[in-house]
Design a protein around this motif. Structure first.
Motif, PDB file in Angstrom:
ATOM      1  N   CYS A 109       7.337   8.378  -3.608  1.00 59.64           N
ATOM      2  CA  CYS A 109       6.631   9.354  -4.682  1.00 59.64           C
ATOM      3  C   CYS A 109       6.983  10.936  -4.613  1.00 59.64           C
ATOM      4  O   CYS A 109       7.300  11.284  -5.659  1.00 59.64           O
ATOM      5  CB  CYS A 109       5.236   8.896  -4.769  1.00 59.64           C
ATOM      6  SG  CYS A 109       4.562   7.409  -5.546  1.00 59.64           S
ATOM      7  N   ARG A 114       2.178   6.920  -7.539  1.00 63.17           N
ATOM      8  CA  ARG A 114       1.757   5.832  -6.680  1.00 63.17           C
ATOM      9  C   ARG A 114       1.445   4.547  -7.449  1.00 63.17           C
ATOM     10  O   ARG A 114       1.678   3.570  -7.228  1.00 63.17           O
ATOM     11  CB  ARG A 114       0.502   6.432  -5.763  1.00 63.17           C
ATOM     12  CG  ARG A 114       0.338   5.239  -4.660  1.00 63.17           C
ATOM     13  CD  ARG A 114      -0.795   5.927  -3.718  1.00 63.17           C
ATOM     14  NE  ARG A 114      -0.089   7.432  -3.249  1.00 63.17           N
ATOM     15  CZ  ARG A 114      -0.980   8.574  -3.450  1.00 63.17           C
ATOM     16  NH1 ARG A 114      -1.973   8.389  -4.394  1.00 63.17           N
ATOM     17  NH2 ARG A 114      -0.591   9.454  -2.746  1.00 63.17           N
ATOM     18  N   ASN A 115       0.507   4.713  -8.353  1.00 61.69           N
ATOM     19  CA  ASN A 115      -0.068   3.754  -9.244  1.00 61.69           C
ATOM     20  C   ASN A 115       1.058   2.997  -9.781  1.00 61.69           C
ATOM     21  O   ASN A 115       1.114   1.687  -9.920  1.00 61.69           O
ATOM     22  CB  ASN A 115      -1.146   4.151 -10.169  1.00 61.69           C
ATOM     23  CG  ASN A 115      -2.529   4.797  -9.510  1.00 61.69           C
ATOM     24  OD1 ASN A 115      -2.716   4.405  -8.412  1.00 61.69           O
ATOM     25  ND2 ASN A 115      -3.162   5.582 -10.225  1.00 61.69           N
ATOM     26  N   GLU A 116       1.913   3.647 -10.662  1.00 64.03           N
ATOM     27  CA  GLU A 116       3.112   2.955 -11.302  1.00 64.03           C
ATOM     28  C   GLU A 116       3.965   2.550 -10.369  1.00 64.03           C
ATOM     29  O   GLU A 116       4.292   1.100 -10.379  1.00 64.03           O
ATOM     30  CB  GLU A 116       3.960   4.026 -12.018  1.00 64.03           C
ATOM     31  CG  GLU A 116       3.286   4.600 -13.181  1.00 64.03           C
ATOM     32  CD  GLU A 116       2.921   3.605 -14.376  1.00 64.03           C
ATOM     33  OE1 GLU A 116       3.842   2.755 -14.513  1.00 64.03           O
ATOM     34  OE2 GLU A 116       1.885   3.897 -14.923  1.00 64.03           O
ATOM     35  N   LEU A 169       3.195   1.003  -7.137  1.00 60.23           N
ATOM     36  CA  LEU A 169       2.464  -0.123  -6.765  1.00 60.23           C
ATOM     37  C   LEU A 169       2.285  -1.343  -7.616  1.00 60.23           C
ATOM     38  O   LEU A 169       1.988  -2.568  -7.325  1.00 60.23           O
ATOM     39  CB  LEU A 169       1.041   0.423  -6.213  1.00 60.23           C
ATOM     40  CG  LEU A 169       0.890   1.049  -4.969  1.00 60.23           C
ATOM     41  CD1 LEU A 169      -0.517   1.629  -4.664  1.00 60.23           C
ATOM     42  CD2 LEU A 169       1.952   0.515  -3.959  1.00 60.23           C
ATOM     43  N   GLU A 170       2.729  -1.219  -8.973  1.00 53.48           N
ATOM     44  CA  GLU A 170       2.756  -2.139  -9.853  1.00 53.48           C
ATOM     45  C   GLU A 170       4.170  -2.692 -10.062  1.00 53.48           C
ATOM     46  O   GLU A 170       4.479  -3.832 -10.139  1.00 53.48           O
ATOM     47  CB  GLU A 170       2.371  -1.709 -11.240  1.00 53.48           C
ATOM     48  CG  GLU A 170       0.890  -1.382 -11.653  1.00 53.48           C
ATOM     49  CD  GLU A 170       0.474  -1.204 -13.028  1.00 53.48           C
ATOM     50  OE1 GLU A 170       1.159  -1.385 -13.885  1.00 53.48           O
ATOM     51  OE2 GLU A 170      -0.787  -0.400 -13.135  1.00 53.48           O
ATOM     52  N   ASP A 219      -0.511  10.712  -7.804  1.00 51.67           N
ATOM     53  CA  ASP A 219      -1.221   9.716  -8.091  1.00 51.67           C
ATOM     54  C   ASP A 219      -0.982   8.738  -9.142  1.00 51.67           C
ATOM     55  O   ASP A 219      -0.820   7.397  -8.776  1.00 51.67           O
ATOM     56  CB  ASP A 219      -3.004  10.076  -8.392  1.00 51.67           C
ATOM     57  CG  ASP A 219      -3.501  10.681  -7.461  1.00 51.67           C
ATOM     58  OD1 ASP A 219      -3.276  10.316  -6.279  1.00 51.67           O
ATOM     59  OD2 ASP A 219      -4.476  11.365  -7.557  1.00 51.67           O
ATOM     60  N   ASN A 220      -0.392   9.155 -10.237  1.00 51.93           N
ATOM     61  CA  ASN A 220       0.148   8.389 -11.054  1.00 51.93           C
ATOM     62  C   ASN A 220       1.237   7.645 -10.730  1.00 51.93           C
ATOM     63  O   ASN A 220       1.534   6.438 -10.933  1.00 51.93           O
ATOM     64  CB  ASN A 220       0.511   9.204 -12.548  1.00 51.93           C
ATOM     65  CG  ASN A 220      -0.647   9.438 -13.338  1.00 51.93           C
ATOM     66  OD1 ASN A 220      -1.757   8.980 -12.952  1.00 51.93           O
ATOM     67  ND2 ASN A 220      -0.635  10.300 -14.392  1.00 51.93           N
ATOM     68  N   ASP A 270       4.770   6.517  -0.528  1.00 52.27           N
ATOM     69  CA  ASP A 270       4.439   7.668  -0.635  1.00 52.27           C
ATOM     70  C   ASP A 270       5.445   8.633  -0.376  1.00 52.27           C
ATOM     71  O   ASP A 270       5.812   9.547  -1.095  1.00 52.27           O
ATOM     72  CB  ASP A 270       3.266   8.490   0.269  1.00 52.27           C
ATOM     73  CG  ASP A 270       1.771   8.145  -0.307  1.00 52.27           C
ATOM     74  OD1 ASP A 270       1.708   7.567  -1.497  1.00 52.27           O
ATOM     75  OD2 ASP A 270       0.763   8.421   0.311  1.00 52.27           O
ATOM     76  N   THR A 290       0.951  -1.141  -0.052  1.00 52.67           N
ATOM     77  CA  THR A 290       0.067   0.023  -0.061  1.00 52.67           C
ATOM     78  C   THR A 290       0.922   1.204  -0.006  1.00 52.67           C
ATOM     79  O   THR A 290       2.032   1.178   0.201  1.00 52.67           O
ATOM     80  CB  THR A 290      -0.911   0.213   1.151  1.00 52.67           C
ATOM     81  OG1 THR A 290      -0.090   0.187   2.449  1.00 52.67           O
ATOM     82  CG2 THR A 290      -1.737  -1.288   1.616  1.00 52.67           C
ATOM     83  N   ARG A 291       0.322   2.399  -0.180  1.00 51.13           N
ATOM     84  CA  ARG A 291       0.987   3.636   0.053  1.00 51.13           C
ATOM     85  C   ARG A 291       1.832   4.063   1.310  1.00 51.13           C
ATOM     86  O   ARG A 291       2.783   4.531   1.483  1.00 51.13           O
ATOM     87  CB  ARG A 291       0.065   4.776  -0.178  1.00 51.13           C
ATOM     88  CG  ARG A 291      -1.084   4.878   0.879  1.00 51.13           C
ATOM     89  CD  ARG A 291      -2.031   5.742   0.414  1.00 51.13           C
ATOM     90  NE  ARG A 291      -1.686   7.188   0.688  1.00 51.13           N
ATOM     91  CZ  ARG A 291      -2.468   8.206   0.094  1.00 51.13           C
ATOM     92  NH1 ARG A 291      -3.692   7.951  -0.360  1.00 51.13           N
ATOM     93  NH2 ARG A 291      -1.913   9.563   0.151  1.00 51.13           N
TER      94      ARG A 291
END
Length: 93
Positions: A56, A71-73, A75-76, A68-69, A53, A2-3
């Motif tokens: 990021c 974090r999404n990248e 987390l993948e 947001d982008n 976070d 998670t973040r």
């Protein structure tokens, strides 16, 4: 992951810098990995423990990407590094 997950890089691989990218060799697995400039920045920032976070926040200051982008990248991407044993999740006390 998670973040708020705390992560840090491991010392599992031998690392060499080539211009603004890294080449890594995992002796135990017999695997080479090449990291582009963004992945290299991620690796460099993980020299010390950081949450996703916090990572990021550092990366958005270096690259043109939103929080947001980013974090999404991450987390993948980070679970792939964890699966290869290149980073580890730090358990909170």
């Amino acid at each position: 992951m998670t973040r708020d997950t705390i992560i840090v890089r491991t010392n599992k691989a031998l690392v060499s810098s080539i211009e603004d990218e890294l080449v890594m060799f995992d002796v135990n697995a017999g695997q080479y990995y090449g990291l582009n400039n963004v992945a290299t920045a991620v690796w460099n920032h993980l020299e010390t423990q950081k949450t996703v976070d916090e990572l990021c926040q550092s990366l958005t200051g270096e690259f043109d990407i939103s929080m947001d982008n980013c974090r999404n990248e991450l987390l993948e991407f980070l679970p792939e590094l964890e699966e290869k044993g290149l980073i580890e999740v730090v358990e909170e006390d």
